[in-house]
Design a protein around this motif. Sequence first.
Motif, PDB file in Angstrom:
ATOM      1  N   SER A 246     -38.687  22.843  38.599  1.00 44.35           N
ATOM      2  CA  SER A 246     -40.013  23.136  38.047  1.00 44.35           C
ATOM      3  C   SER A 246     -39.916  23.555  36.585  1.00 44.35           C
ATOM      4  CB  SER A 246     -40.689  24.247  38.862  1.00 44.35           C
ATOM      5  OG  SER A 246     -40.903  23.842  40.198  1.00 44.35           O
ATOM      6  N   TRP A 247     -38.866  24.314  36.250  1.00 41.85           N
ATOM      7  CA  TRP A 247     -38.758  24.836  34.891  1.00 41.85           C
ATOM      8  C   TRP A 247     -38.391  23.741  33.893  1.00 41.85           C
ATOM      9  CZ3 TRP A 247     -39.937  29.713  33.266  1.00 41.85           C
ATOM     10  CH2 TRP A 247     -39.574  30.054  31.961  1.00 41.85           C
ATOM     11  N   PHE A 248     -37.436  22.871  34.243  1.00 39.75           N
ATOM     12  CA  PHE A 248     -36.918  21.890  33.299  1.00 39.75           C
ATOM     13  C   PHE A 248     -37.494  20.496  33.509  1.00 39.75           C
ATOM     14  CE2 PHE A 248     -33.667  25.148  32.824  1.00 39.75           C
ATOM     15  CZ  PHE A 248     -33.505  25.165  31.443  1.00 39.75           C
ATOM     16  N   ALA A 249     -37.375  19.977  34.727  1.00 36.03           N
ATOM     17  CA  ALA A 249     -37.796  18.597  34.958  1.00 36.03           C
ATOM     18  C   ALA A 249     -39.309  18.431  34.838  1.00 36.03           C
ATOM     19  CB  ALA A 249     -37.321  18.129  36.328  1.00 36.03           C
ATOM     20  N   MET A 250     -40.075  19.403  35.338  1.00 35.08           N
ATOM     21  CA  MET A 250     -41.526  19.293  35.342  1.00 35.08           C
ATOM     22  C   MET A 250     -42.202  20.155  34.271  1.00 35.08           C
ATOM     23  SD  MET A 250     -42.225  19.413  39.468  1.00 35.08           S
ATOM     24  CE  MET A 250     -41.413  18.228  40.560  1.00 35.08           C
ATOM     25  N   ALA A 251     -41.442  20.995  33.586  1.00 34.17           N
ATOM     26  CA  ALA A 251     -42.000  21.890  32.566  1.00 34.17           C
ATOM     27  C   ALA A 251     -43.181  22.689  33.108  1.00 34.17           C
ATOM     28  CB  ALA A 251     -42.415  21.102  31.327  1.00 34.17           C
ATOM     29  N   ASP A 252     -43.101  23.080  34.375  1.00 31.70           N
ATOM     30  CA  ASP A 252     -44.170  23.829  35.031  1.00 31.70           C
ATOM     31  C   ASP A 252     -43.740  25.288  35.137  1.00 31.70           C
ATOM     32  OD1 ASP A 252     -46.242  24.801  36.514  1.00 31.70           O
ATOM     33  OD2 ASP A 252     -45.960  23.474  38.242  1.00 31.70           O
ATOM     34  N   PRO A 392     -31.641  36.294  42.886  1.00 35.88           N
ATOM     35  CA  PRO A 392     -30.878  35.139  42.397  1.00 35.88           C
ATOM     36  C   PRO A 392     -30.923  35.028  40.882  1.00 35.88           C
ATOM     37  CG  PRO A 392     -32.256  34.537  44.272  1.00 35.88           C
ATOM     38  CD  PRO A 392     -32.656  35.921  43.878  1.00 35.88           C
ATOM     39  N   GLY A 393     -29.871  34.405  40.329  1.00 34.02           N
ATOM     40  CA  GLY A 393     -29.784  34.269  38.887  1.00 34.02           C
ATOM     41  C   GLY A 393     -30.938  33.489  38.287  1.00 34.02           C
ATOM     42  N   GLY A 394     -31.427  32.470  38.993  1.00 32.14           N
ATOM     43  CA  GLY A 394     -32.557  31.706  38.478  1.00 32.14           C
ATOM     44  C   GLY A 394     -33.819  32.536  38.363  1.00 32.14           C
ATOM     45  N   VAL A 395     -34.033  33.439  39.308  1.00 35.31           N
ATOM     46  CA  VAL A 395     -35.205  34.314  39.261  1.00 35.31           C
ATOM     47  C   VAL A 395     -35.088  35.271  38.077  1.00 35.31           C
ATOM     48  CG1 VAL A 395     -36.493  36.088  40.500  1.00 35.31           C
ATOM     49  CG2 VAL A 395     -35.573  34.134  41.740  1.00 35.31           C
ATOM     50  N   ILE A 396     -33.906  35.842  37.874  1.00 34.82           N
ATOM     51  CA  ILE A 396     -33.711  36.748  36.742  1.00 34.82           C
ATOM     52  C   ILE A 396     -33.923  36.007  35.427  1.00 34.82           C
ATOM     53  CG2 ILE A 396     -31.994  38.154  35.530  1.00 34.82           C
ATOM     54  CD1 ILE A 396     -30.805  38.843  38.254  1.00 34.82           C
ATOM     55  N   ALA A 397     -33.435  34.768  35.351  1.00 35.32           N
ATOM     56  CA  ALA A 397     -33.606  33.985  34.131  1.00 35.32           C
ATOM     57  C   ALA A 397     -35.082  33.767  33.822  1.00 35.32           C
ATOM     58  CB  ALA A 397     -32.884  32.643  34.268  1.00 35.32           C
ATOM     59  N   VAL A 398     -35.851  33.359  34.814  1.00 36.43           N
ATOM     60  CA  VAL A 398     -37.291  33.156  34.616  1.00 36.43           C
ATOM     61  C   VAL A 398     -37.965  34.469  34.237  1.00 36.43           C
ATOM     62  CG1 VAL A 398     -39.446  32.512  35.761  1.00 36.43           C
ATOM     63  CG2 VAL A 398     -37.386  31.154  36.137  1.00 36.43           C
ATOM     64  N   GLY A 399     -37.580  35.547  34.904  1.00 37.85           N
ATOM     65  CA  GLY A 399     -38.203  36.838  34.653  1.00 37.85           C
ATOM     66  C   GLY A 399     -37.911  37.411  33.281  1.00 37.85           C
ATOM     67  N   VAL A 499     -19.313  36.672  36.316  1.00 36.23           N
ATOM     68  CA  VAL A 499     -19.951  35.996  35.187  1.00 36.23           C
ATOM     69  C   VAL A 499     -19.311  34.637  34.944  1.00 36.23           C
ATOM     70  CG1 VAL A 499     -20.357  36.117  32.688  1.00 36.23           C
ATOM     71  CG2 VAL A 499     -20.690  38.142  34.100  1.00 36.23           C
ATOM     72  N   MET A 500     -17.995  34.551  35.093  1.00 34.14           N
ATOM     73  CA  MET A 500     -17.314  33.258  34.921  1.00 34.14           C
ATOM     74  C   MET A 500     -17.845  32.226  35.910  1.00 34.14           C
ATOM     75  SD  MET A 500     -14.857  33.251  32.516  1.00 34.14           S
ATOM     76  CE  MET A 500     -13.714  31.997  33.053  1.00 34.14           C
ATOM     77  N   LYS A 501     -18.188  32.659  37.118  1.00 28.95           N
ATOM     78  CA  LYS A 501     -18.641  31.721  38.159  1.00 28.95           C
ATOM     79  C   LYS A 501     -20.134  31.474  38.133  1.00 28.95           C
ATOM     80  CE  LYS A 501     -17.015  34.073  41.654  1.00 28.95           C
ATOM     81  NZ  LYS A 501     -16.622  34.435  43.024  1.00 28.95           N
ATOM     82  N   GLU A 502     -20.915  32.359  37.498  1.00 30.26           N
ATOM     83  CA  GLU A 502     -22.379  32.281  37.578  1.00 30.26           C
ATOM     84  C   GLU A 502     -22.885  31.004  36.916  1.00 30.26           C
ATOM     85  OE1 GLU A 502     -26.347  32.969  38.020  1.00 30.26           O
ATOM     86  OE2 GLU A 502     -25.446  32.422  36.117  1.00 30.26           O
ATOM     87  N   LEU A 503     -23.823  30.320  37.598  1.00 31.25           N
ATOM     88  CA  LEU A 503     -24.288  29.028  37.093  1.00 31.25           C
ATOM     89  C   LEU A 503     -25.782  28.969  36.770  1.00 31.25           C
ATOM     90  CD1 LEU A 503     -23.566  26.112  36.371  1.00 31.25           C
ATOM     91  CD2 LEU A 503     -23.889  25.511  38.773  1.00 31.25           C
ATOM     92  N   PRO A 504     -26.711  29.327  37.695  1.00 34.24           N
ATOM     93  CA  PRO A 504     -28.130  29.065  37.415  1.00 34.24           C
ATOM     94  C   PRO A 504     -28.662  29.784  36.187  1.00 34.24           C
ATOM     95  CG  PRO A 504     -27.874  30.394  39.405  1.00 34.24           C
ATOM     96  CD  PRO A 504     -26.525  29.880  39.041  1.00 34.24           C
ATOM     97  N   ALA A 505     -28.367  31.072  36.034  1.00 28.77           N
ATOM     98  CA  ALA A 505     -28.857  31.794  34.850  1.00 28.77           C
ATOM     99  C   ALA A 505     -28.250  31.225  33.579  1.00 28.77           C
ATOM    100  CB  ALA A 505     -28.540  33.282  34.972  1.00 28.77           C
ATOM    101  N   THR A 506     -26.983  30.835  33.639  1.00 30.82           N
ATOM    102  CA  THR A 506     -26.334  30.258  32.461  1.00 30.82           C
ATOM    103  C   THR A 506     -26.968  28.930  32.085  1.00 30.82           C
ATOM    104  OG1 THR A 506     -24.287  31.290  33.246  1.00 30.82           O
ATOM    105  CG2 THR A 506     -24.096  29.697  31.461  1.00 30.82           C
ATOM    106  N   LEU A 507     -27.263  28.103  33.072  1.00 34.15           N
ATOM    107  CA  LEU A 507     -27.897  26.817  32.792  1.00 34.15           C
ATOM    108  C   LEU A 507     -29.259  26.983  32.129  1.00 34.15           C
ATOM    109  CD1 LEU A 507     -27.159  24.584  35.927  1.00 34.15           C
ATOM    110  CD2 LEU A 507     -26.511  24.106  33.571  1.00 34.15           C
ATOM    111  N   ILE A 508     -30.028  27.940  32.592  1.00 37.44           N
ATOM    112  CA  ILE A 508     -31.391  28.103  32.098  1.00 37.44           C
ATOM    113  C   ILE A 508     -31.435  28.819  30.755  1.00 37.44           C
ATOM    114  CG2 ILE A 508     -33.614  29.209  32.597  1.00 37.44           C
ATOM    115  CD1 ILE A 508     -33.069  28.795  35.559  1.00 37.44           C
TER     116      ILE A 508
END
Length: 559
Positions: A246-252, A392-399, A499-508
């Motif tokens: 939703s965040w990247f592909a759909m820009a929603d 989750p890391g993705g939620v923290i990134a959005v927040g 932190v070395m393993k974390e992926l979703p927050a790093t991607l966003i």
Amino acid sequence: MTDRVDTLSLGPGRPGLRRKDGAWAVGMLACLVAAACALPMLAVALAAVLGGTDTVTHLAQTVLPRYTATTAALVGLVSLGTFAIGVGAAWLVTMTRFPGVKLFEVALVLPLAFPAYVLAYAYTSVLDHPGIVQSTLRDVTGWGPRDYWFPEIRSLGGAATMLVLVLYPYVYLLARAAFLQQSATTFLAARALGSSAWRAFFRVSLPLARPAIAAGVLLTVMETIADFGTVAYFGVQTFATGIYTSWFAMADRAGAAQLALCLLSFALLLAFLERAQRGRAQYHDASRRQQRMDPARLHGPAAGLAIFLCSVPVVFGALVPIVVLFSMGIGSQQDLLSPRYLGFITNSLTLASVAAAVTLAAAICVGFYRRLRPGQPARGAAYIARLGYAVPGGVIAVGLIVPFAAFDNALDAWMQARFGIRTGLLVTGSIWLLVLAYMVRFLAAALGAYEGGQSMVAANMDAAARSLGQGPVGTLRRVHLPILAPSLLTALLIVFVDVMKELPATLIMRPFNFDTLAVQAYRLASDERLDGAAVPSLVIVAMGLLPVILICRQVGRQT
């Protein structure tokens, strides 16, 4: 007595002294850390509410049922798998003796060093249609692609298997500690009343260990709902992948925030359940006779079966992935010494080092404030600080992106209208915002390690330091930190590797053209270049072995 000594030594009736001796500053820093941890959760909730009903209605009619069903199924499979392997292995190495049991006590922890997405890359290379297993099967039998059935690795079951293999050590470690602490009196009483060994295990030992086992399973569930790399690579649609899409592909942005709110609500519910069950864990041996259980010695087929059962998770969770990744990496033509890869390694080490140091400093502030002022504000700050691990890391990134992007845009508009200067994005897309996300995500791990060591520092040591003229900061620097050095090192390494393993927050949230080893592995695997993805994956695993070795040493001392 501890609370009274600490409070009196600070002079509760003299607020001026609090400012002078540093206690006030420690309290302010702890409250700032708690506010930073609460910010992404509040921002997600606000963004979801302001997103309107059109978006959430569309989500409910399209993807929300699928995300809910898939996430629930994944959580159920991982819970059952980690419970069965973790509890079974813990019981075997604790309550029985067979050849190699001491080796298995340590080896069963090794899969904890692997990110689940690394196992996904390795097993896809082996088990997918062009992999060595199916290719050999076709060569031996002469079958064509449509002449046989083979389990699909890129599926919900495959993702659950990868997560089970790397997450069961959480349950194993806690269950093993619980079994070691149990007295033999209740178990022997059940045997004396006619129960078989298996019946006594299910009716006595397992219920006594239930709080520890439940805590371990809930940890695996939190890690499961936070996972992005494995489910994204296998094409399993969960809330974590939905947020990223939703965040990247759909820009929603509104849709991503509302999906994040759903996942956040579920994560906080799990955190509440874990805290509630831990708070009710009151088990006592009324006889006060803590007699250690004499392990049963296994021979013949029973010993062989125990060796086989303990070998399976170690072989498939650690040994096979290492061999496969090495074989893939040798022919991948990925040069770890090239300037490009040295940049990935430098970026990863920089982020992990800075984030580990910041997170440890935040944990010291929160933990020491709770010791100085053991009241409701300090307990509340510590509770909020721990919630990030359940998010989750993705939620923290959005927040974090939502409020700071609004701040950057407002500042840019004001500066342009007032002075004709464009400031652009000062905070959003910076390394420091990413470090803040890591701190929020992994502060609970550092705080747990710090408080575990702090519990060994007696209150009379604080009183002695104060009587010699040391204030709170001086007591922390001259007394606590030297004593807590091993715990602090453990906390630092745990956060570093996470932190070395974390992926979703790093991607966003990563800055433009600032890629890490995890991002490079994900990008190569997404392009089906699994041989190339093996090289950064091996480096991540090598880094993950450091805290696991420390854990293994601790496991060895307990026996």
